[in-house]
Design a protein around this motif. Sequence first.
Motif, PDB file in Angstrom:
ATOM      1  N   ARG A 166      33.748  -6.038  29.071  1.00 40.20           N
ATOM      2  CA  ARG A 166      35.013  -5.431  28.655  1.00 40.20           C
ATOM      3  C   ARG A 166      35.964  -6.447  28.034  1.00 40.20           C
ATOM      4  O   ARG A 166      36.556  -6.200  26.977  1.00 40.20           O
ATOM      5  N   THR A 167      36.131  -7.594  28.661  1.00 37.93           N
ATOM      6  CA  THR A 167      37.064  -8.605  28.155  1.00 37.93           C
ATOM      7  C   THR A 167      36.664  -9.075  26.763  1.00 37.93           C
ATOM      8  O   THR A 167      37.507  -9.205  25.872  1.00 37.93           O
ATOM      9  N   THR A 204      42.235  -0.250  24.349  1.00 37.23           N
ATOM     10  CA  THR A 204      42.106  -0.549  25.777  1.00 37.23           C
ATOM     11  C   THR A 204      42.079   0.731  26.592  1.00 37.23           C
ATOM     12  O   THR A 204      41.228   0.915  27.477  1.00 37.23           O
ATOM     13  N   GLU A 205      43.010   1.630  26.291  1.00 36.41           N
ATOM     14  CA  GLU A 205      43.053   2.912  27.001  1.00 36.41           C
ATOM     15  C   GLU A 205      41.817   3.748  26.689  1.00 36.41           C
ATOM     16  O   GLU A 205      41.215   4.359  27.589  1.00 36.41           O
ATOM     17  N   GLN A 234      27.361   2.084  30.479  1.00 34.04           N
ATOM     18  CA  GLN A 234      28.766   1.857  30.851  1.00 34.04           C
ATOM     19  C   GLN A 234      28.912   0.678  31.788  1.00 34.04           C
ATOM     20  O   GLN A 234      29.939   0.001  31.796  1.00 34.04           O
ATOM     21  N   VAL A 287      34.498   4.735  29.479  1.00 31.56           N
ATOM     22  CA  VAL A 287      33.706   4.305  30.636  1.00 31.56           C
ATOM     23  C   VAL A 287      33.661   5.418  31.683  1.00 31.56           C
ATOM     24  O   VAL A 287      32.602   5.719  32.255  1.00 31.56           O
ATOM     25  N   GLY A 288      34.806   6.043  31.935  1.00 31.12           N
ATOM     26  CA  GLY A 288      34.843   7.140  32.896  1.00 31.12           C
ATOM     27  C   GLY A 288      33.993   8.315  32.449  1.00 31.12           C
ATOM     28  O   GLY A 288      33.289   8.937  33.257  1.00 31.12           O
ATOM     29  N   ARG A 297      30.330   7.395  32.801  1.00 29.09           N
ATOM     30  CA  ARG A 297      29.946   7.312  34.210  1.00 29.09           C
ATOM     31  C   ARG A 297      29.653   8.703  34.775  1.00 29.09           C
ATOM     32  O   ARG A 297      28.790   8.869  35.652  1.00 29.09           O
ATOM     33  N   VAL A 308      31.470  -2.350  31.025  1.00 32.15           N
ATOM     34  CA  VAL A 308      32.425  -2.874  32.005  1.00 32.15           C
ATOM     35  C   VAL A 308      32.255  -4.380  32.153  1.00 32.15           C
ATOM     36  O   VAL A 308      33.238  -5.138  32.213  1.00 32.15           O
ATOM     37  N   LEU A 345      38.842   2.737  25.739  1.00 32.90           N
ATOM     38  CA  LEU A 345      37.632   2.157  26.323  1.00 32.90           C
ATOM     39  C   LEU A 345      37.516   2.521  27.797  1.00 32.90           C
ATOM     40  O   LEU A 345      36.426   2.858  28.277  1.00 32.90           O
ATOM     41  N   ASP A 346      38.632   2.485  28.516  1.00 31.71           N
ATOM     42  CA  ASP A 346      38.605   2.852  29.929  1.00 31.71           C
ATOM     43  C   ASP A 346      38.250   4.333  30.097  1.00 31.71           C
ATOM     44  O   ASP A 346      37.493   4.706  31.014  1.00 31.71           O
ATOM     45  N   LYS A 347      38.766   5.186  29.215  1.00 30.84           N
ATOM     46  CA  LYS A 347      38.428   6.609  29.283  1.00 30.84           C
ATOM     47  C   LYS A 347      36.954   6.821  28.943  1.00 30.84           C
ATOM     48  O   LYS A 347      36.291   7.675  29.551  1.00 30.84           O
TER      49      LYS A 347
END
Length: 245
Positions: A187-188, A158-159, A180, A165-166, A169, A184, A161-163
């Motif tokens: 994501r779920t 989870t962490e 990305q 995406v950033g 981007r 997003v 994947l968020d990194k």
Amino acid sequence: GQDKATLETFFDALGPERSALITHVSADGAAWIASVVAERAPNAVRCADPFHVVKWATEALDEVRRGAWNEARKAARHNDARRTRGRPPADAPARPDSARATGIKNCRYALWKNPENLTEKQQTKLAWIVQTDPRLARAYYLKEGLRVIFKLPLEEATEALDKWVGWARRCRIPSFVKLQKSIVKHRTAILASIEHSLSNGRVESMNTKIRLMTRIAFGFKSPEALIALAMLSLGGHKPVLPGRD
């Protein structure tokens, strides 16, 4: 078939009672699949198939590779036109720009394959890309970064994947900036596939075996014989046939 009508036919055959018992559905990110599953199997958790998600990244990477190849070819043609008057001998070494275009063209499989599966020659090609084309190398690392996320425990994934995406981007590579947004959006479902360890792997394996049976069935009088062959081989219950010890 690969459309909404085919999936609707599947749920019609399954019936509403059995459809309601489905707890998880693994599929690619097609919107028509999500809409049918939400309607016909409302209790199911939808999981994004890891292979298809990584395939999106591989396609984005290949778009970058093709762009780099085209740029190198244009540069080679432009420089060759400027050198025409000099007329170098036929045995002269290849120009750097021409060699770069050839190198990028031939590095496709080195960029596509997982690092642990690379041959020694492909490892050399990948190292050459990292040294000569930082943008293409960055696209490769983005693809690999997304692939590795599916191997992590849920909390770490989870962490990560968020990194990712950033990173995508901000990467200034249009194909990955576009990707990305899809990540997003899904994501779920991506995190659900990691949490429940689900993929389309078994189904894809079964489909491959059925395609092989279809080739064997050329000349059969009716499709029923092929269906019986598939059910006998892949249906789970394998009765002892006459003549077998």
